[in-house]
Motif scaffolding. Structure first.
Motif, PDB file in Angstrom:
ATOM      1  N   TYR A 184       6.576  -4.475 -10.150  1.00 52.28           N
ATOM      2  CA  TYR A 184       7.011  -3.169  -9.645  1.00 52.28           C
ATOM      3  C   TYR A 184       8.174  -3.304  -8.666  1.00 52.28           C
ATOM      4  CZ  TYR A 184       6.639   1.506  -7.618  1.00 52.28           C
ATOM      5  OH  TYR A 184       6.908   2.776  -7.179  1.00 52.28           O
ATOM      6  N   SER A 232       0.812  -1.218   0.000  1.00 53.60           N
ATOM      7  CA  SER A 232       0.000   0.000   0.000  1.00 53.60           C
ATOM      8  C   SER A 232       0.845   1.268   0.000  1.00 53.60           C
ATOM      9  CB  SER A 232      -0.918   0.032   1.234  1.00 53.60           C
ATOM     10  OG  SER A 232      -1.869  -1.003   1.176  1.00 53.60           O
ATOM     11  N   MET A 233       2.161   1.103   0.026  1.00 58.63           N
ATOM     12  CA  MET A 233       3.022   2.271   0.030  1.00 58.63           C
ATOM     13  C   MET A 233       2.832   3.040  -1.271  1.00 58.63           C
ATOM     14  SD  MET A 233       6.857   1.830   1.427  1.00 58.63           S
ATOM     15  CE  MET A 233       7.840   3.296   1.754  1.00 58.63           C
ATOM     16  N   HIS A 234       2.769   4.362  -1.175  1.00 58.75           N
ATOM     17  CA  HIS A 234       2.519   5.175  -2.368  1.00 58.75           C
ATOM     18  C   HIS A 234       3.677   5.050  -3.354  1.00 58.75           C
ATOM     19  CE1 HIS A 234      -0.704   6.825   0.016  1.00 58.75           C
ATOM     20  NE2 HIS A 234       0.157   7.149   0.953  1.00 58.75           N
ATOM     21  N   ASP A 235       4.863   4.934  -2.813  1.00 57.40           N
ATOM     22  CA  ASP A 235       6.079   4.937  -3.625  1.00 57.40           C
ATOM     23  C   ASP A 235       7.105   4.180  -2.780  1.00 57.40           C
ATOM     24  OD1 ASP A 235       8.577   5.512  -4.640  1.00 57.40           O
ATOM     25  OD2 ASP A 235       8.218   7.649  -4.873  1.00 57.40           O
ATOM     26  N   LEU A 236       7.586   3.074  -3.250  1.00 54.23           N
ATOM     27  CA  LEU A 236       8.422   2.212  -2.405  1.00 54.23           C
ATOM     28  C   LEU A 236       9.770   2.825  -2.050  1.00 54.23           C
ATOM     29  CD1 LEU A 236       6.375  -0.037  -2.475  1.00 54.23           C
ATOM     30  CD2 LEU A 236       8.235  -1.639  -3.019  1.00 54.23           C
ATOM     31  N   ARG A 252      -1.540  -1.386  -6.992  1.00 52.75           N
ATOM     32  CA  ARG A 252      -0.532  -2.415  -6.759  1.00 52.75           C
ATOM     33  C   ARG A 252      -1.035  -3.441  -5.767  1.00 52.75           C
ATOM     34  NH1 ARG A 252       3.396   1.886  -5.179  1.00 52.75           N
ATOM     35  NH2 ARG A 252       3.626   3.073  -7.111  1.00 52.75           N
ATOM     36  N   TYR A 279      -7.252  -0.782  -4.627  1.00 50.43           N
ATOM     37  CA  TYR A 279      -6.927  -2.126  -4.188  1.00 50.43           C
ATOM     38  C   TYR A 279      -6.001  -1.986  -2.996  1.00 50.43           C
ATOM     39  CZ  TYR A 279      -6.488  -7.154  -4.419  1.00 50.43           C
ATOM     40  OH  TYR A 279      -6.588  -8.485  -4.133  1.00 50.43           O
ATOM     41  N   PHE A 280      -6.256  -2.712  -1.947  1.00 49.88           N
ATOM     42  CA  PHE A 280      -7.238  -3.736  -1.698  1.00 49.88           C
ATOM     43  C   PHE A 280      -8.639  -3.149  -1.541  1.00 49.88           C
ATOM     44  CE2 PHE A 280      -5.420  -2.101   2.126  1.00 49.88           C
ATOM     45  CZ  PHE A 280      -6.476  -1.936   2.987  1.00 49.88           C
TER      46      PHE A 280
END
Ligand code: ZN
Lengths: 391, 137
Positions: free
Chosen positions: B67, A254-258, B94, B41-42
């Protein structure tokens, strides 16, 4: 109304202690915590009866403040048991400063203890029970080895986007070990080279066991009082110049940008309150659960530009003698990591400012930054500390 | 990849249960917010982008790209190494998953992949991905 700027420097850390770091077989979490608490209160020149504020959190007990109150014999008028993982004890600072400023309480004890390494109900069991108590139904079916897999995923992305290499990650572990070798309290003190890290057992690509934090026992505690009172106590006060906390997500997916963490917000808040910038910081303590953390936090806190963390740490730049002293106790990678490391980052910052670093002392350190991380790059809390001359 | 674009809203079950029931039936659904049009998502009971009421469950195209990637190392006798990836769907969301049908070490960021639902015997349906090869990529 009290503004955050007005709270700058209003509270100071008057006492710190660690206890049982490494292996403390036969001890409970509570016993380790209580011994650290007792020593921190004594270090502050206070008695336990002077403590009327309590901040604490546990990775396993959800109502942890109550048994701590009971065990220490407290009757606190201010209680905070907010659980944000390893950043909790730095996140506890701002509400505690507000409670002190309002007169709700006069002396806040922040404390943590864990026998994670030697306890029979240890990390494995905590992870297993969390599947039921704190489910992540959209990640667990794929059997990530948490927390390691989450950090490995972030590392893979950082390498992809910025050309960061495994060698850059290894620099972080090697620097931590070089500092640990100067710290008698550090758990791992044998020599460690870049090749040792690169050739270590791979656990979750691209992270090896040597890119990963220790699993130790240990406890830490500190006492926070109003600045005017701190001046009358025996230890040199370490003022909280600024602090901030930020959470953007729980799950790594769920991180916006890893490659960008909420440390960007917690750091900005801490620096804004302190009226300082990264170039003003003499010594830096970052929550290094894994080597990638240090690169991410150096970038997100503004010590270098996004993507340049790898280049920043090359050539021993954060090791003893380098351009920026980072994790001078040896960090979670080589010193101590009993599940939630953040309080140890803060305590090491205080020790450096007090000039108690021994062989690892950073000469003339007047300002320090301590940064906590929790979950899987989920919660971030930053504190900027300074001696009286920085007020 | 699925035979329904939008599911009806059964009563008495939450969005997690309905999403899982679709997976158990072999169908992978994400959400699309009717207010801000963004994919989610989720699945959850409100839109995390705009706060609107529960976004509708819809079928994604099912295609996307890796990704972020890791190989979890495991002893051969315990089943061997396996892939854990974060896949970005073409809808922009993602999810954690795994890429099957190739050695874990060969899964690379940017690899084009297509979703497939697997339902283990007696188990819960889950989304996995296969590499898209050739012109289809
Ligand atoms: Zn929306």
């Amino acid at each position: 109304m009290t503004t955050l700027k007005q709270l700058r420097g209003s509270a100071a850390i008057a006492g710190v202690a660690t206890y049982g770091c490494g292996e403390s077989p036969g001890h409970t979490d509570m016993e380790l915590l209580a011994e650290a608490a007792r020593r921190a209160v004594a270090d502050a020149g206070l008695a336990m009866k002077d403590i009327d504020g309590l901040c604490t959190a546990s990775a396993s007990a959800t109502m942890w403040a109550m048994p701590v109150v009971e065990y220490l014999g407290l009757r606190p008028s201010y209680i905070d048991s907010t659980m944000l993982g390893g950043s909790s004890f730095i996140a506890h600072l701002l509400p505690a400063m507000q409670a002190l400023a309002s007169g709700q309480c006069n002396a806040v004890l922040v404390c943590y203890g864990s026998a994670q390494r030697t306890a029979t109900f240890g990390r494995r069991e905590v992870v297993a029970s969390r599947r039921y108590l704190d489910p992540q139904p959209y990640e667990t079916p794929y059997e990530p080895m948490q927390p390691l897999s989450a950090y490995a995923l972030a590392a893979s992305r950082h390498m992809h986007e910025f050309g960061t290499t495994r060698r850059d990650l290894a620099e972080v572990a090697v620097a931590a070990r070089a500092w640990a070798r100067l710290n008698p309290e550090a758990f791992m003190r044998d020599p460690l080279s870049i090749d040792d890290v690169l050739n270590a057992r791979m656990v979750c690509d691209p992270l090896t066991v040597r890119d990963s934090c220790l699993v130790t026992d240990g406890a830490g505690a500190f006492v926070l009082v109003r600045a005017d009172r701190a001046r009358d106590l025996p230890r040199e006060p370490v003022h909280v110049l600024g602090t901030g906390t930020a959470v953007w997500n729980r799950q790594i997916s769920s991180m916006h940008d890893l490659t960008t963490t909420a440390a960007r917000d917690s750091g900005r808040a801490a620096f804004d309150m302190a009226g300082l910038s990264p170039r003003d910081i003499d010594v830096v303590q970052l929550y290094d659960a894994f080597t990638i953390n240090v690169l991410l936090f150096l970038e997100d806190l503004g010590f270098c530009a996004k993507g340049e963390g790898g280049a920043f740490v090359r050539g021993g730049a954060i090791a003893p003698g380098g351009r920026l002293p980072v994790n001078t106790n040896g960090g979670g990678l080589s010193c101590v990591h009993p599940g939630m490391y953040g309080i140890f980052a803060l305590i090491e910052a205080v020790r450096q400012l007090r000039g108690e670093g021994g062989d690892r002392q950073v000469a003339g350190a007047r300002t320090a930054l301590a940064h906590g991380n929790g979950g899987t790059l989920s919660s971030q809390a930053t504190a900027v500390l300074g001696l009286a001359q920085t007020l | 990849m699925t035979n329904s674009s939008t599911t009806s809203k059964p009563t008495g079950t939450g969005v997690l249960a309905r999403h899982q029931a679709e997976l158990d039936a072999g169908r992978f659904l994400i959400q699309r917010c009717g207010a801000c049009q963004r994919a989610v998502y989720f699945p959850r009971v409100l839109c995390p982008h705009c706060g609107a009421e529960e976004p509708a469950l819809v079928a994604p195209a099912g295609t996307g790209a890796v990704y972020a990637v890791t190989t979890v190392r495991r002893k051969p006798e315990a089943g061997g190494d396996y892939n854990v990836s974060i896949v970005e769907l073409d809808e922009g969301v993602r999810l954690m998953s795994r890429v099957e049908g190739m050695p874990p070490a060969d899964v690379r960021i940017g690899l084009r992949v297509r979703a497939r639902v697997v339902v283990p015997p007696g188990g819960s349906g889950m989304v996995v991905f296969d590499a898209i090869t050739g012109d289809a990529a």
